[in-house]
Design an enzyme around this catalytic site. Sequence first.
Site, mmCIF file in Angstrom:
data_model
loop_
_atom_site.group_PDB
_atom_site.id
_atom_site.type_symbol
_atom_site.label_atom_id
_atom_site.label_comp_id
_atom_site.label_asym_id
_atom_site.label_seq_id
_atom_site.Cartn_x
_atom_site.Cartn_y
_atom_site.Cartn_z
ATOM 1 N N GLU A 55 5.471 8.125 -12.072
ATOM 2 C CA GLU A 55 5.685 8.773 -10.778
ATOM 3 C C GLU A 55 7.002 9.539 -10.758
ATOM 4 O O GLU A 55 7.817 9.424 -11.681
ATOM 5 C CB GLU A 55 5.678 7.724 -9.669
ATOM 6 C CG GLU A 55 6.799 6.704 -9.795
ATOM 7 C CD GLU A 55 7.223 6.114 -8.471
ATOM 8 O OE1 GLU A 55 7.696 6.899 -7.623
ATOM 9 O OE2 GLU A 55 7.090 4.889 -8.299
ATOM 10 N N ASP A 180 -0.315 3.079 -0.526
ATOM 11 C CA ASP A 180 -0.541 2.625 -1.896
ATOM 12 C C ASP A 180 -1.688 1.619 -1.961
ATOM 13 O O ASP A 180 -2.479 1.612 -2.913
ATOM 14 C CB ASP A 180 0.719 1.959 -2.459
ATOM 15 C CG ASP A 180 1.912 2.905 -2.546
ATOM 16 O OD1 ASP A 180 1.707 4.125 -2.399
ATOM 17 O OD2 ASP A 180 3.037 2.418 -2.767
ATOM 18 N N LYS A 197 8.263 -5.136 -2.874
ATOM 19 C CA LYS A 197 9.607 -5.510 -2.441
ATOM 20 C C LYS A 197 9.532 -6.656 -1.437
ATOM 21 O O LYS A 197 8.645 -6.703 -0.585
ATOM 22 C CB LYS A 197 10.321 -4.300 -1.850
ATOM 23 C CG LYS A 197 10.536 -3.205 -2.887
ATOM 24 C CD LYS A 197 11.218 -1.992 -2.304
ATOM 25 C CE LYS A 197 11.462 -0.946 -3.383
ATOM 26 N NZ LYS A 197 10.215 -0.350 -3.894
#
Length: 789
Positions: A55, A180, A197
């Site tokens: 990415e 996502d 995260k």
Amino acid sequence: MRLLSCAIARPRLPRGVFSPSAVARRRCLTNNGFFRVSEEVREALNSKKPVVALETTIYTHGFPYPDNVALASLLESIVRVNGGVPATIGILDGVARVGLDPEELIRLTASAGQATTLKLSRRDLAYVCGLRLAGKKFNGGTTIAGTMLLAELAGIKIFGTGGLGGVHRGAESSMDISADLRELGRTPVTVVSSGCKSFLDIPRTLEYLETEGVYVGTFADGRKGNVDFPAFWSRDSGVKSPTTVENEIEAAAMIHAQRSLNIASGMLFANPVPEEAAILKETMDSIIEEALRQADASGVTGKDNTPFVLAKVKELSEGKSIPANRALIESNVRRATIVARELAVLEAKQDETEGSSSFNPILSGPASAAHEHLTDAHLSPSTSPATPPSSMVSSRPEIIVAGALAVDFSCDYAPFANSSAPTDPVRHTSNPAIISQTLGGVSHNIAKAAHLLGAAVQLHSVVADDLSGSAALTQLQAEGMSTNGIEVLPQPSRTAQYVAINNVNKDLTLAMADMQILETIPYTTITSMLQKVKVSPPKILVLDANWDPDTLHEYLTIGRSSPWTTTIFEPVSTAKALRIYPTTPDHNTSHPFPHPIADIITPNELELTALHDHAYGLGFFDHPVWFATIDALGIPPSGLRIPLAVTTTPAIVDAGIPQKAIKLLPFFPTILTKLGPQGVLLTQLLKADDPILSSADEAQYVLSRCKNGDHHVGGLYVRFFPAEKVLKDEEVVSVNGIGDTLVGALATGLARGQRVQYVVPLAQKAATLSLGSKESVSPELKSLRGVIE
């Protein structure tokens, strides 16, 4: 990170399963005005090589310039070292690009922070691409969702990234759920990440992925039993992973089965942050809670929430989150590449079962074996250069040659029949001559020789915006050579020119060179040229001494930092040769100079003497580090005069040539001294485990062996290669490019994995062809392509 063991068996494929080719690439696009796949990536996909998507949001909205360039270069290198082909995905000028070349990557990373550089998910692609038609050109870094979609459109199956987006805390009221997750539910691309995260709602994220039908597994990474789904900076999250995956072979087998069953959703393999870089869960939990409290107090929501929290995490962790972030993305990209490689193995076996095969991937051993071999490249100058794995054949240059590109004038003395000076031109007056104009320059000639021999070569040089510069670029294109490494400088810069005055035997009598343009290049231009090497390091980096010392050493530093790049230095002249040396060593330090300064040098006799004498004058031969290396060679107290005279010639030894070369080996482990019609002298410092040390055929050239237990030095290798054929005076047409041709052939042979010893005779044949050609580099070099493979 623990890598695979050679003992792990790959699964056997059942006959009659659905062929991946039946379902793969059902949505693949061809290149068009909105979508473009690089030549390297297209070639890799068509050849069924392992390709890994990367990415770009991390570059445009994560790391600042130029740190983002360095990270991009590192991640692509990790893919290549482990046997894959990187496909960095982003948007440039409103065009979605899969596989950014070095220039494109620099452009994108340099645009970080600009208003026209956007963070792009699936929903944004039509917006930025469509507005290009309206004259509005945007750049953009693609998120996981955007990268997955574009990777699938290109036919790429594996994607390595940092951390996945997820369900935000409080999403039951805010509906803040990363795109996502939805992308994983509908796009059959496998993602390797370090979980998500820990400021996200990890249990709800896993629940959402289950609803979307996304397989989730976590690599055991040496741990036993059921393991936690990782929480980005921490290896544990307190939430057990749905499944545990032992190794990359198991992951590849699952991907192969999923694609064979035509299941049109993605897969998520979570890879915990390396243990040495991880932050304890308890520590991160308190940091996250405080960061979220401050975000809530500041009223930060939506797309601004994640950047705000990340900044606070960095602040509250006192910067410890940054090295953890880098370590985990490196680990993820490495693991993704190994998975892609193992998947390619399974698909190749499937093709064999069905009667077709077009790819022979790496089948043995862990990725670490390749990496360990590559990182030892500069310690083994006597062997062929370390190279990326065999599956890494690509369109990027095998060889980069950096230095002089010039317009050459060859003035061959042609005296009248009754001349009183039948051989040499007369000084201080006009002389009759045959004058020809060609494109030359040391690096151009080297690059052209390599090009004619079939190497993928890129020339790095500069021309001026003048008539000679335009002619040079046109001629390069006519020769079929790339001009991507050539920079054009505005006037009053002058394109380099070289004037050679030869006697009737075509031997050089006098030369005049205007190479000032190479010493007045703007720093921004130099930076751009150096970045091309950093982003896509070649197997062979050839430098000529026409650079100013600072630029020369910046190129050398980049070459030394690449695990598979072998550096070659062509001294050019006695004066310019000395630019290779760093400043006077500090006798209070254990490392007074880089070792090696360059892997290989190719001086003539005069240049060798100049290099030797200058090192002596600087006191390099008095330094304990130099002495330790020379002592490790095992030279007997009686010296080597007799062995040297036997393996070379008494005349060469009387001239002190091998003796001077031996003394320079601590700085240049392989020295090829060009001795004109006599031949070439090879002097090498052998590595301790070099197979030549145990070769009966090579024993005559191993003049001494290490006896003091040094772990790096194995011995001394000296071999003289007499000229295979000495042309008669009437057969010699031009001597101007023979040394350059030899270096170009040497670089080509080394790039193909051959040892120096075996390349020299071929390089001599190439030089002989140029000696009998009116051009500096003979077009007949093409006839040697079959020999050099």
